[in-house]
Design a protein around this motif. Sequence first.
Motif, PDB file in Angstrom:
ATOM      1  N   ALA A  89       0.804  -1.223   0.000  1.00 36.93           N
ATOM      2  CA  ALA A  89       0.000   0.000   0.000  1.00 36.93           C
ATOM      3  C   ALA A  89       0.837   1.273   0.000  1.00 36.93           C
ATOM      4  O   ALA A  89       0.723   2.086  -0.923  1.00 36.93           O
ATOM      5  N   CYS A 102       3.095   1.432  -3.279  1.00 38.74           N
ATOM      6  CA  CYS A 102       2.342   1.638  -4.522  1.00 38.74           C
ATOM      7  C   CYS A 102       1.695   3.023  -4.561  1.00 38.74           C
ATOM      8  O   CYS A 102       1.602   3.644  -5.618  1.00 38.74           O
ATOM      9  N   VAL A 103       1.255   3.497  -3.412  1.00 41.46           N
ATOM     10  CA  VAL A 103       0.671   4.847  -3.358  1.00 41.46           C
ATOM     11  C   VAL A 103       1.735   5.887  -3.690  1.00 41.46           C
ATOM     12  O   VAL A 103       1.488   6.834  -4.462  1.00 41.46           O
ATOM     13  N   ASP A 112      -2.630  -0.279   5.467  1.00 39.42           N
ATOM     14  CA  ASP A 112      -4.025  -0.110   5.042  1.00 39.42           C
ATOM     15  C   ASP A 112      -4.057   0.885   3.890  1.00 39.42           C
ATOM     16  O   ASP A 112      -3.550   2.002   4.009  1.00 39.42           O
ATOM     17  N   TRP A 113      -4.657   0.495   2.792  1.00 34.68           N
ATOM     18  CA  TRP A 113      -4.679   1.353   1.601  1.00 34.68           C
ATOM     19  C   TRP A 113      -5.309   2.707   1.881  1.00 34.68           C
ATOM     20  O   TRP A 113      -4.800   3.738   1.428  1.00 34.68           O
ATOM     21  N   ASP A 114      -6.418   2.709   2.614  1.00 36.38           N
ATOM     22  CA  ASP A 114      -7.109   3.972   2.881  1.00 36.38           C
ATOM     23  C   ASP A 114      -6.251   4.915   3.721  1.00 36.38           C
ATOM     24  O   ASP A 114      -6.252   6.132   3.499  1.00 36.38           O
ATOM     25  N   SER A 131      -2.876   4.984   3.814  1.00 36.09           N
ATOM     26  CA  SER A 131      -1.798   5.498   2.966  1.00 36.09           C
ATOM     27  C   SER A 131      -2.305   6.544   1.976  1.00 36.09           C
ATOM     28  O   SER A 131      -1.654   7.569   1.750  1.00 36.09           O
ATOM     29  N   VAL A 132      -3.450   6.286   1.386  1.00 32.52           N
ATOM     30  CA  VAL A 132      -4.005   7.232   0.411  1.00 32.52           C
ATOM     31  C   VAL A 132      -4.354   8.551   1.080  1.00 32.52           C
ATOM     32  O   VAL A 132      -4.101   9.630   0.520  1.00 32.52           O
ATOM     33  N   LEU A 134      -6.196   6.266  -5.161  1.00 33.30           N
ATOM     34  CA  LEU A 134      -6.414   4.890  -4.721  1.00 33.30           C
ATOM     35  C   LEU A 134      -6.596   3.963  -5.911  1.00 33.30           C
ATOM     36  O   LEU A 134      -6.019   2.864  -5.961  1.00 33.30           O
ATOM     37  N   ALA A 193      -3.197   3.508  -7.548  1.00 34.35           N
ATOM     38  CA  ALA A 193      -2.256   2.762  -6.710  1.00 34.35           C
ATOM     39  C   ALA A 193      -2.557   1.272  -6.707  1.00 34.35           C
ATOM     40  O   ALA A 193      -1.635   0.446  -6.610  1.00 34.35           O
ATOM     41  N   LYS A 194      -3.835   0.905  -6.811  1.00 33.37           N
ATOM     42  CA  LYS A 194      -4.223  -0.505  -6.788  1.00 33.37           C
ATOM     43  C   LYS A 194      -4.234  -1.141  -8.169  1.00 33.37           C
ATOM     44  O   LYS A 194      -4.559  -2.319  -8.306  1.00 33.37           O
ATOM     45  N   GLU A 210       1.621  -1.877  -9.651  1.00 34.81           N
ATOM     46  CA  GLU A 210       2.300  -2.998  -9.000  1.00 34.81           C
ATOM     47  C   GLU A 210       3.396  -3.564  -9.900  1.00 34.81           C
ATOM     48  O   GLU A 210       4.480  -3.914  -9.423  1.00 34.81           O
TER      49      GLU A 210
END
Length: 219
Positions: A86, A89-90, A121-123, A125-126, A141, A144-145, A150
């Motif tokens: 996360a 990638c962000v 947690d993606w949220d 980091s975003v 987001l 990044a995903k 990736e």
Amino acid sequence: MNVKITYYLDVVSSWCYWAEPAWRELKQRYAKAPVEFNWSIALLDESGMSKSREQADWFYRRSGTIVRSPFMLSSGWLTGLKEYLAPNCVAEAAKDFGVTDDRVRLALMEAAMCAGKKVGDWDVSVAVAAWAGSLDAVALLQAAKSPEIEERVRATTAAFHALQVTQRPAFVLKSIIDDRAVFSGLVKAAPMAAAIDAMLEDAAAYASHAAHFGDPPPN
């Protein structure tokens, strides 16, 4: 550019965090020189991750005293993941929105290792990255995903491993005349500055020779 520098890092690497002052010092020192600065993600895998907060704290005490830090890093971000896609990638995705400097990844580092935020947690980091880079969180987001981000992160990680070094941070210096130096695990600016100065001097010498003699004679 006469010299190009690539800094390989993982956003949740404490040694990369401690290398940031050296990176900043080098960028300031060579701001007006023909030196190009870039950074790339080199993901830590399970073998390089602390297995518990207790273990991470032990390493943080060691590294903190080595660099004479007046504060201790926080292990609060650690959640037991095998790798932390996360935040990395962000940080990488932010480049596609024009944030190619250090501010997003630095904000993620600070959020994790200073504030203990769970950037796995993606949220989380975003939210940190969107604030730091003034970016749209939803779009960030989604980017990044994406498989493309990736793949980029995996590719730069593979490039790091191809150097046959094990420590992050790693810095690869390459000159216009194809001289190369690799520094792995160092967090001080002085040795890298010495190498940059030598490369710039040699590149200038080659340019001077070319001005006087041109291309070499044909066989």
